[in-house]
Design an enzyme around this catalytic site. Structure first.
Site, short mmCIF file in Angstrom:
data_model
loop_
_atom_site.label_atom_id
_atom_site.label_comp_id
_atom_site.label_asym_id
_atom_site.label_seq_id
_atom_site.Cartn_x
_atom_site.Cartn_y
_atom_site.Cartn_z
N ASP A 11 0.86 -1.18 0.00
CA ASP A 11 0.00 0.00 0.00
C ASP A 11 0.90 1.23 0.00
O ASP A 11 2.11 1.14 0.23
CB ASP A 11 -0.88 -0.02 1.26
CG ASP A 11 -1.80 1.19 1.33
OD1 ASP A 11 -2.40 1.53 0.28
OD2 ASP A 11 -1.91 1.82 2.40
N SER A 12 0.28 2.38 -0.23
CA SER A 12 1.02 3.64 -0.15
C SER A 12 1.50 3.91 1.27
O SER A 12 2.38 4.73 1.47
CB SER A 12 0.12 4.78 -0.62
OG SER A 12 -1.10 4.77 0.11
N CYS A 74 -3.69 -0.93 -2.21
CA CYS A 74 -4.00 0.48 -2.41
C CYS A 74 -4.97 0.64 -3.58
O CYS A 74 -4.68 0.21 -4.70
CB CYS A 74 -2.69 1.21 -2.70
SG CYS A 74 -2.89 2.96 -3.00
N GLU A 158 -5.65 8.38 10.13
CA GLU A 158 -4.26 8.28 10.60
C GLU A 158 -4.07 8.97 11.95
O GLU A 158 -3.19 8.60 12.72
CB GLU A 158 -3.29 8.81 9.54
CG GLU A 158 -3.43 8.00 8.27
CD GLU A 158 -2.17 7.80 7.48
OE1 GLU A 158 -1.17 8.46 7.76
OE2 GLU A 158 -2.20 6.97 6.56
N CYS A 190 -11.11 2.97 -0.53
CA CYS A 190 -9.82 3.48 -0.05
C CYS A 190 -9.46 2.65 1.17
O CYS A 190 -10.33 2.32 1.99
CB CYS A 190 -9.96 4.96 0.32
SG CYS A 190 -8.51 5.64 1.13
N HIS A 192 -8.23 3.17 3.96
CA HIS A 192 -8.50 3.67 5.32
C HIS A 192 -9.98 3.61 5.71
O HIS A 192 -10.30 3.61 6.89
CB HIS A 192 -8.04 5.12 5.44
CG HIS A 192 -6.56 5.30 5.38
ND1 HIS A 192 -5.80 4.92 4.28
CD2 HIS A 192 -5.68 5.82 6.28
CE1 HIS A 192 -4.53 5.21 4.52
NE2 HIS A 192 -4.43 5.76 5.71
N1 DGL Z 1 -3.98 3.78 0.13
C1 DGL Z 1 -4.66 4.83 -0.60
C2 DGL Z 1 -5.86 4.25 -1.34
O1 DGL Z 1 -6.40 3.23 -0.99
C3 DGL Z 1 -5.10 5.96 0.32
C4 DGL Z 1 -3.97 6.79 0.84
C5 DGL Z 1 -3.21 7.52 -0.26
O2 DGL Z 1 -3.72 8.51 -0.84
O3 DGL Z 1 -2.12 7.09 -0.57
O4 DGL Z 1 -6.28 4.82 -2.32
#
Ligand code: DGL
Length: 277
Positions: A11-12, A74, A158, A190, A192
Site C-alpha cells: 500500500d502507499s 492500495c 491516521e 480506499c 483507510h
Molecule cells: N492507500 C490509498 C488508497 O487506498 C489511500 C492513501 C493515499 O492517498 O495514498 O487509495
C-alpha cells in the site's frame, strides 16, 4: 513455486493493513510480507505515471522476498497501475477494484428495492480514474454509479479519530450527496475507510450496504492460489505463519498503527530504500 512462499501485499502507507487483516482472517495459515510506502504516501493526489513507477519498484522489491502472489491493497495504485503490471510479471497480481466492483454489484442486486444505485468513495485519483464506475457498469450496465472523493478521511483515520464528532461532521459533508441520491450500496474505495465503517454506516443508515473490497480480494486470491495448488499446507514446516513488515520511512509509525488495528503484535518493521529497486 513453493506453496509456503509468502503472499506480498503493499500500500502507499499504513492503510493497507486493513487489507492484510482481512487476508489473514481469510487465510490464517499463509505467510505474508507487507510493504507500506510511508516515505511517498499519499498516492491519492499523484499522477498515474508516478504511481505506476512506484508500483513497479515495489513489485520488484517484493520479488526479492520470493512472494508467490501480490495484492495491491492500495485503491489508487490498483486504479492506476494494475492494468499495466498484471501481465508484466510471472506471478498473480491482484488489485482491489475488480473484486470490489463485483461485490458491489452482487450486494446491490440483493436489495429488494434495488434501483442498482451504487456509491463509490475514494481518493481524488481513484475517483478521477473512474475505475470502479467503469467496471461496475461493465458487470451491470443497468447500474447507476455516484462518485465522491473524500480526501480528508485519510488524515482523520491516521490521527486515530475513528469515533469523533469532527469525523462525523466530515462524513456528513462528503456523503450527503450520495444519501440524497438514495444509493443502496456504498463501496469503501480506499484502504483507510473500513476503519470508519461504523461511523459511515451510522450516517448512511441500515438501508445502505457498505462494501469493503478487501474481503472480496482475499477470497479471489484464495481461489487463485487454490487453483494453482499454492495454498500453504497446515502441515508445512514451521506451522505458525510468519508476518514481515517493510516501510520506506517512519517504521515506528507503522508499528504503532499495526498494533492498533491488527489482532496480533508486530514487532519488527524494517525500513528499506525503495528507490533502489
Ligand atoms: N492507500 C490509498 C488508497 O487506498 C489511500 C492513501 C493515499 O492517498 O495514498 O487509495
Amino acid at each position: 513455486m513453493d506453496s509456503s512462499a509468502p503472499i506480498g501485499i503493499f500500500d502507499s502507507g499504513v492503510g493497507g493493513l486493513t487489507v492484510m487483516r482481512k487476508l489473514i482472517a481469510q487465510m490464517p495459515h499463509e505467510n505474508v510480507v507487507y510493504f507500506g510506502d510511508t516515505a511517498r504516501v499519499p498516492y491519492g493526489n499523484k499522477s498515474k505515471e508516478t504511481v505506476l513507477r512506484y508500483t513497479h519498484q515495489i513489485i520488484r522489491f517484493l520479488q526479492t522476498k520470493n512472494v508467490k502472489a501480490i495484492i495491491i491493497a492500495c485503491n489508487t495504485a490498483s486504479a492506476f497501475a494494475l492494468h499495466e503490471v498484471e501481465k508484466a510479471y510471472p506471478l498473480p497480481i491482484l488489485g482491489v477494484i475488480q473484486p470490489g466492483a463485483q461485490a458491489a454489484v452482487n450486494a446491490s442486486a440483493a436489495h429488494q428495492t434495488s434501483g442498482n444505485r451504487i456509491g463509490v468513495i475514494g481518493t481524488y485519483a481513484t475517483i478521477g480514474s473512474r475505475a470502479y464506475e467503469t467496471l461496475i457498469k461493465k458487470i451491470d450496465p443497468e447500474s447507476q454509479v455516484f462518485n465522491q472523493a473524500c480526501p480528508l478521511l485519510v488524515p482523520f483515520v491516521e490521527e486515530g479519530l475513528l469515533e469523533d464528532p469532527l469525523t462525523d461532521e466530515i462524513i456528513a459533508r462528503y456523503l450527503s450527496g450520495l444519501k440524497a441520491q438514495e444509493i443502496d450500496t456504498l463501496v469503501l474505495g480506499c484502504t483507510h475507510y473500513p476503519l470508519l465503517r461504523p461511523a459511515i454506516e451510522r450516517y448512511m443508515g441500515a438501508a445502505v450496504t457498505c462494501i469493503d473490497p478487501a474481503e472480496a480480494v482475499s477470497q479471489q486470491l484464495q481461489n487463485v492460489l487454490e487453483t494453482a495448488g499454492l495454498l500453504r499446507q497446515v502441515g508445512d514446516a514451521g506451522a505458525a505463519p510468519h508476518y514481515e513488515c517493510y516501510v520506506s520511512d517512519a517504521a515506528e509509525k507503522m508499528t504503532e498503527f499495526a498494533n492498533r488495528i491488527l489482532p496480533f503484535q508486530i514487532e519488527n518493521v524494517h525500513k528499506i530504500n525503495i528507490e533502489t529497486y
